[in-house]
Enzyme design. Structure first.
Site, mmCIF file in Angstrom:
data_model
loop_
_atom_site.group_PDB
_atom_site.id
_atom_site.type_symbol
_atom_site.label_atom_id
_atom_site.label_comp_id
_atom_site.label_asym_id
_atom_site.label_seq_id
_atom_site.Cartn_x
_atom_site.Cartn_y
_atom_site.Cartn_z
ATOM 1 N N HIS A 151 0.789 -1.198 0.203
ATOM 2 C CA HIS A 151 -0.101 -0.214 0.145
ATOM 3 C C HIS A 151 1.155 1.430 0.131
ATOM 4 C CE1 HIS A 151 -3.943 2.209 -0.254
ATOM 5 N NE2 HIS A 151 -4.994 1.560 1.193
ATOM 6 N N ASP B 72 -2.166 2.256 -5.032
ATOM 7 C CA ASP B 72 -3.162 2.545 -3.821
ATOM 8 C C ASP B 72 -4.320 1.304 -4.116
ATOM 9 O OD1 ASP B 72 -2.089 4.667 -3.491
ATOM 10 O OD2 ASP B 72 -2.862 5.716 -4.757
#
Length: 396
Positions: free
Chosen positions: A367, A371
């Site tokens: 992450h 995204d």
């Protein structure tokens, strides 16, 4: 490759009759290994390049081959020793004179018990008292060869060992240590997040069913489901290049190639061979490469080069019956796709409830780089392509 050939041939000793088998070159990133097991014994006859021992490293198992045909005179290293490239393992006599005694002693030992046991059994059968005891001996004798000779008897024996030795402590293999270190580093380094979706396998399974015979006849390899997922992953990586990228310090490296790693579970541990330039392959090329790499992985003959690199990994826990999981990223990659078992479930299709072969898929991603939007679009692309493989032909 030239260096590897020089190491594997060994060195000549002072005597022209004796040659030394040494640990071969094991790869640029591997400096040492553990002498796991000897495949031969002193006195055994060996041919040129015949494996006589196995070296276990962090990544693969490497054979130590005999540089010449002859008879093993002696071993100069022990099982469990840490060895480096060039370490002497065995001395081999090309004439075989030094080890003639060992085979001659073993032959009568093996041959003698067989006729003597048969004679004793014939003599004991007429005696009523011995006959009553004989079934116990025969059943015990009958059970032992089954356990030692046939491989299917090994799991019960393993269960007995586990029960008899508990509690017990055994050392981790080098491969298991390496896997443990890499997976823990992955957890500590990446911001791991997993997104899920479900895929209707109807069309891909129908495609496979209709063309599997023609596919095998033309290409000589079976058409599986993994090639469909690899093609879908390639398409998704091209639509979402950030998933194929990696963080390097303060920079992001966008790769201009697609190398797909395939997680393969072997008896010795998890290995991840790489299908290189998967974006340039068709279904047949992918299936052939999968079969070749999987066979090498299970045989323990896969090389380090065949496992190096990779920009994205696919792990199929469905072959073991896994319904859902959260796979861990294989560094230095940024994402991994988890496939799972196919289960027939009721689904709403065109307003009607119909049974459909469904598979849950999971994408674990870093992450820090990817995204949620890109991750969901990526997994959605895989779903769309697998559910309608015609998209690959039209590039839509």
């Amino acid at each position: 490759m030239g260096t590897k050939q020089i190491w594997s041939k060994g060195f000549s000793s002072d005597s022209a009759d004796l040659v030394e088998a040494v640990v071969p070159f094991m790869g640029e990133s591997i400096t040492d290994g553990t002498l796991a097991t000897f495949l031969k014994k002193p006195g055994d006859r060996v041919e040129v390049d015949e494996p006589i021992a196995q070296i276990e490293t962090d990544k693969v198992t490497i054979d130590v081959a005999s540089p010449e045909a002859g008879v093993i005179k002696e071993f100069v290293a022990k099982e469990g020793d840490t060895v480096e490239p060039g370490t002497k393992v065995a001395i081999i006599s090309k004439s075989g004179e030094a080890a003639h005694v060992a085979p001659s002693e073993k032959i009568p030992e093996k041959a003698a018990p067989k006729p003597s046991e048969k004679k004793e059994e014939v003599k004991q059968t007429p005696k009523p008292e011995v006959a009553a005891e004989k079934p116990k001996k025969s059943t015990a004798a009958a059970s032992t060869p089954k356990q030692t000779a046939s491989e299917p008897q090994l799991p019960p024996k393993d269960r007995e060992r586990r029960v008899s030795c508990l509690p017990c402590q055994v050392p981790m293999t080098r491969l298991r240590k390496r896997v443990a270190t890499r997976l823990k580093d992955s957890q500590n380094t990446f911001a791991l997040l997993t997104t899920f979706n479900e895929v209707d396998m109807t069309n891909l399974m129908k495609l496979r069913s209709e063309y599997k015979d023609a596919f095998y006849e033309k290409h000589g390899v079976k058409l599986g489901l993994m090639s469909g997922f690899i093609k879908a992953a390639v398409s998704a990586l091209q639509h979402q290049p950030v998933v194929n990228a990696v963080i390097d310090g303060d920079d992001i490296i966008y790769r201009d190639y697609v190398d797909i790693s395939i997680a393969v579970g072997t008896p010795k541990g998890l290995v991840v061979p790489v299908i290189r330039n998967a974006d340039r392959m068709n279904f047949a090329d992918i299936e052939k490469e999968i079969n070749t790499l999987a066979k090498k992985a299970n045989d323990g003959t896969i090389s380090i080069d065949e496992m190096a690199g990779g920009s994205f990994t696919i792990s199929n826990g469905g072959v073991y019956g896994s319904l859902l999981s959260t796979p861990i990223i294989n560094p230095p990659q940024s994402a991994i796709l988890g496939m799972h078992s196919i289960v027939s479930r009721p689904m709403v299709v065109g307003g009607n409830v119909l049974p459909r072969p469904m598979m849950y898929v999971a994408l674990t991603y870093d992450h820090r780089l990817i995204d949620g939007r890109e991750a969901v679009f990526f997994l959605r692309r895989i779903k769309d392509v697998v559910e309608d493989p015609r998209r690959l032909l039209l590039d839509v």
